[in-house]
Design a protein around this motif. Structure first.
Motif, short mmCIF file in Angstrom:
data_model
loop_
_atom_site.label_atom_id
_atom_site.label_comp_id
_atom_site.label_asym_id
_atom_site.label_seq_id
_atom_site.Cartn_x
_atom_site.Cartn_y
_atom_site.Cartn_z
N ALA A 1 -7.66 6.01 -0.02
CA ALA A 1 -8.02 6.20 1.39
C ALA A 1 -7.13 7.26 2.04
O ALA A 1 -7.62 8.17 2.72
CB ALA A 1 -7.88 4.88 2.14
N THR A 2 -5.83 7.17 1.82
CA THR A 2 -4.91 8.11 2.46
C THR A 2 -4.90 9.46 1.77
O THR A 2 -4.56 10.47 2.40
CB THR A 2 -3.49 7.53 2.52
OG1 THR A 2 -3.04 7.19 1.20
CG2 THR A 2 -3.47 6.27 3.39
N LEU A 3 -5.27 9.50 0.50
CA LEU A 3 -5.44 10.80 -0.16
C LEU A 3 -6.61 11.55 0.46
O LEU A 3 -6.55 12.77 0.69
CB LEU A 3 -5.66 10.61 -1.66
CG LEU A 3 -5.81 11.89 -2.50
CD1 LEU A 3 -4.53 12.72 -2.44
CD2 LEU A 3 -6.15 11.55 -3.95
N GLY A 4 -7.67 10.81 0.77
CA GLY A 4 -8.82 11.42 1.43
C GLY A 4 -8.50 11.88 2.84
O GLY A 4 -8.87 12.99 3.25
N THR A 5 -7.79 11.04 3.61
CA THR A 5 -7.47 11.44 4.99
C THR A 5 -6.43 12.56 5.01
O THR A 5 -6.38 13.33 5.97
CB THR A 5 -6.96 10.24 5.79
OG1 THR A 5 -5.87 9.61 5.10
CG2 THR A 5 -8.08 9.23 6.01
N GLY B 1 0.83 -1.20 0.00
CA GLY B 1 0.00 0.00 0.00
C GLY B 1 0.86 1.24 0.00
O GLY B 1 2.00 1.24 -0.47
N ILE B 2 0.31 2.32 0.53
CA ILE B 2 1.05 3.57 0.65
C ILE B 2 0.26 4.47 1.60
O ILE B 2 -0.95 4.29 1.77
CB ILE B 2 1.22 4.26 -0.72
CG1 ILE B 2 2.32 5.34 -0.65
CG2 ILE B 2 -0.09 4.85 -1.22
CD1 ILE B 2 2.73 5.88 -2.00
N SER C 1 -5.86 -7.12 11.34
CA SER C 1 -5.02 -6.69 12.46
C SER C 1 -3.63 -6.29 11.98
O SER C 1 -3.02 -5.36 12.51
CB SER C 1 -4.91 -7.81 13.50
OG SER C 1 -4.34 -8.98 12.94
N LEU C 2 -3.13 -6.97 10.94
CA LEU C 2 -1.82 -6.62 10.40
C LEU C 2 -1.85 -5.23 9.78
O LEU C 2 -0.95 -4.41 10.04
CB LEU C 2 -1.41 -7.66 9.34
CG LEU C 2 -0.07 -7.40 8.64
CD1 LEU C 2 1.07 -7.46 9.65
CD2 LEU C 2 0.14 -8.43 7.53
N ILE C 3 -2.87 -4.93 8.99
CA ILE C 3 -2.96 -3.61 8.36
C ILE C 3 -3.15 -2.52 9.40
O ILE C 3 -2.57 -1.43 9.30
CB ILE C 3 -4.10 -3.61 7.33
CG1 ILE C 3 -3.75 -4.53 6.15
CG2 ILE C 3 -4.37 -2.19 6.82
CD1 ILE C 3 -4.84 -4.66 5.11
N PHE C 4 -3.94 -2.80 10.44
CA PHE C 4 -4.11 -1.83 11.53
C PHE C 4 -2.77 -1.50 12.17
O PHE C 4 -2.45 -0.33 12.42
CB PHE C 4 -5.08 -2.37 12.57
CG PHE C 4 -6.50 -1.92 12.38
CD1 PHE C 4 -6.88 -0.63 12.68
CD2 PHE C 4 -7.46 -2.79 11.89
CE1 PHE C 4 -8.19 -0.21 12.51
CE2 PHE C 4 -8.77 -2.39 11.70
CZ PHE C 4 -9.13 -1.09 12.01
N SER C 5 -1.98 -2.53 12.46
CA SER C 5 -0.69 -2.30 13.11
C SER C 5 0.27 -1.55 12.19
O SER C 5 1.03 -0.68 12.64
CB SER C 5 -0.07 -3.63 13.54
OG SER C 5 0.22 -4.46 12.43
N ILE C 6 0.22 -1.84 10.90
CA ILE C 6 1.10 -1.17 9.93
C ILE C 6 0.80 0.33 9.89
O ILE C 6 1.71 1.17 10.02
CB ILE C 6 0.94 -1.79 8.53
CG1 ILE C 6 1.47 -3.21 8.49
CG2 ILE C 6 1.64 -0.92 7.48
CD1 ILE C 6 1.06 -3.96 7.25
N TYR C 7 -0.44 0.68 9.69
CA TYR C 7 -0.80 2.09 9.54
C TYR C 7 -0.75 2.83 10.87
O TYR C 7 -0.48 4.04 10.89
CB TYR C 7 -2.18 2.22 8.88
CG TYR C 7 -2.11 1.97 7.39
CD1 TYR C 7 -1.87 3.02 6.51
CD2 TYR C 7 -2.26 0.69 6.87
CE1 TYR C 7 -1.79 2.80 5.14
CE2 TYR C 7 -2.18 0.46 5.51
CZ TYR C 7 -1.94 1.51 4.64
OH TYR C 7 -1.83 1.29 3.28
N SER C 8 -0.97 2.12 11.98
CA SER C 8 -0.80 2.76 13.29
C SER C 8 0.66 3.10 13.54
O SER C 8 0.99 4.18 14.05
CB SER C 8 -1.33 1.85 14.40
OG SER C 8 -2.72 1.65 14.27
N LEU D 1 -9.97 2.19 7.06
CA LEU D 1 -10.44 2.41 5.69
C LEU D 1 -9.89 1.36 4.74
O LEU D 1 -10.60 0.89 3.83
CB LEU D 1 -10.02 3.81 5.21
CG LEU D 1 -10.65 4.99 5.96
CD1 LEU D 1 -10.07 6.31 5.45
CD2 LEU D 1 -12.17 4.99 5.80
N VAL D 2 -8.63 0.97 4.95
CA VAL D 2 -8.00 0.01 4.05
C VAL D 2 -8.41 -1.43 4.39
O VAL D 2 -8.73 -2.21 3.49
CB VAL D 2 -6.46 0.15 4.11
CG1 VAL D 2 -5.78 -0.94 3.27
CG2 VAL D 2 -6.03 1.53 3.62
N ALA D 3 -8.40 -1.77 5.68
CA ALA D 3 -8.62 -3.16 6.08
C ALA D 3 -10.09 -3.53 6.13
O ALA D 3 -10.47 -4.64 5.73
CB ALA D 3 -7.98 -3.42 7.44
#
Length: 326
Positions: free
Chosen positions: A123-127, A64-65, A209-216, A112-114
Motif C-alpha cells: 500500500a505504501t509503496l504504491g502511495t 506494518g511499515i 481506527s487504531l490503524i488510521f491514527s497510526i498512519y495519520s 488502504l491498510v485498514a
C-alpha cells in the motif's frame, strides 16, 4: 514455535554504549571532529532524516511499515512552498497547509491498510509513487525556489547561538511521540496490536481506527520533516532525499524496532540517529565516497536485522545451550 523475547532494554544499553564508543573514537582519531562548527553542522543535518525515522516508528511497532514518508515530506514541502509564494500576507498558512497534507496522506495509507486490507508494504509503496507523481505534476519537474526570506532563516537559526532550531523540533517531536506511545491508551493498544493482532481483536481493540491514527501520526511527522528540509535547503523538490528511505528503515532496525511489530522505542531511534550521523561524519572525515557509505549502511541493515530477529526468537540462547552440551 519459539516464543518471541522482548530484548529491548538490553539492546538499548548496548546501542547506547556503542554510540558513546564511536563518539570517543572519532574524537580521538579526527582532530577536527570535536569542534563546535562540526557538532553544530551535525545538529542541522540529522533532524530531517531523524524525523522521517520517527514517522516510520509507530507503523513498524504496529507490524506494518510506511515506505511513503519521504514522498509525503516532499509533497508537504511543495504545498508549503506554493502557499508561501502565492499567499502574500497569508504565507504563514503554509505550515498548517503542509500538516494537513501530511494528515491526508497518512489517512489514505490508513484507509488502504485498514479498510481495503492491503499489505502495508504494498500500500505504501504504491502511495510513494502516487505522492511523488503529484509533487512532480505540481512542480512540473524543477524545484520550487524563491521563498520569502523569513522562512529559510528558520533553517539556519540557533537558539542562544548554540542549539540549532531543527534539532529542537526533532527533540520536541521525539518527546511527544514517546509520550504518546507510552502514556496514552492508543500507544498501549498499538503495542498490543503489533505483538498479537488476533488477540488484540478479541480484546476489543478497534483495529480500523487504531490503524488510521497510526498512519495519520506518521503523515504529520513526515510533513514536519518536509518543513524542516524546506527551511534548510530553501527549495522544494519531488525527488529530494531519495536515499533517505533506506536510511530511515536502517535507523529503526538499528534502534531495536522489531520487524514483526510490538517492540520499539523512541529512545532507540534517537540513539540510532545519533550513531549513524556520527558514522556518516566519520566516513566523510576519512574521505570515503557516498557510494561506500551506502554500501556500508546496506550491509549494516542486513546484519543488524538478522541479529535482531535471532535474538527475538531466542536462537542465540538456544545456540549457547547447545554449545554447553557439546
Amino acid at each position: 514455535m519459539t516464543p518471541r523475547e522482548d530484548t529491548t532494554r538490553s539492546y538499548l544499553i548496548g546501542l547506547g554504549s556503542l554510540t558513546v564508543a564511536v563518539f570517543v573514537m572519532l574524537s580521538i582519531a579526527t582532530p577536527n571532529f570535536l569542534t563546535f562548527g562540526n557538532l553544530n553542522s551535525m545538529g542541522f543535518q540529522f533532524p530531517e532524516f531523524g524525523l522521517l525515522a520517527l514517522a516510520v516508528l509507530p507503523t513498524m511497532i504496529s507490524g506494518g511499515i510506511d515506505l511513503s514518508v519521504v514522498a509525503i515530506a516532499n509533497l508537504a514541502a511543495i504545498i508549503a512552498a506554493v502557499v508561501m509564494k502565492s499567499g502574500g500576507d497569508w504565507g504563514w498558512l503554509a505550515v498548517p497547509a503542509a500538516l494537513v497534507v501530511g494528515v491526508a496522506c497518512g489517512a489514505l495509507n490508513g484507509f488502504l491498510v485498514a479498510v481495503l486490507r492491503l499489505p502495508p508494504i504494498l500500500a505504501t509503496l504504491g502511495t510513494l509513487q502516487l505522492f511523488s507523481g503529484i509533487g512532480i505534476v505540481i512542480t512540473r519537474g524543477p524545484a520550487i525556489t524563491g521563498l520569502p526570506s523569513w522562512y529559510p532563516e528558520l533553517g539556519i537559526v540557533s537558539v542562544f547561538g548554540i542549539i540549532p532550531l531543527p534539532l529542537i523540533v526533532f527533540a520536541l517531536v521525539a518527546l511527544l511521540l514517546g509520550t504518546w506511545l507510552r502514556a496514552t491508551p492508543t500507544g498501549v493498544r498499538l503495542r498490543l496490536y503489533g505483538s498479537n493482532p488476533v488477540a488484540a481483536r478479541f480484546a476489543g481493540i478497534r483495529e480500523s481506527s487504531l490503524i488510521f491514527s497510526i498512519y495519520s501520526a506518521s503523515g504529520i511527522i513526515a510533513a514536519l520533516a518536509g518543513l524542516v528540509v524546506l527551511a534548510r535547503v530553501n527549495s522544494a523538490n519531488a525527488d529530494y532525499g531519495a536515499s533517505y528511505l533506506l536510511l530511515v528503515i536502517l535507523i529503526n532496525i538499528l534502534a531495536g524496532v522489531s520487524p514483526f511489530g510490538g517492540f520499539g522505542t523512541v529512545t532507540g531511534v534517537v540513539l540510532a540517529v545519533v550513531l549513524l550521523q556520527l558514522v556518516s561524519s566519520g566516513l566523510n572525515f576519512l574521505a570515503f565516497s557516498a557510494f561506500a557509505r551506502d554500501l556500508f549502511f546496506g550491509g549494516v541493515l542486513v546484519i543488524v536485522m538478522s541479529v535482531r530477529v535471532l535474538a527475538e526468537r531466542g536462537r542465540f540462547s538456544l545456540l549457547f545451550r547447545k554449545a554447553k552440551t557439546i
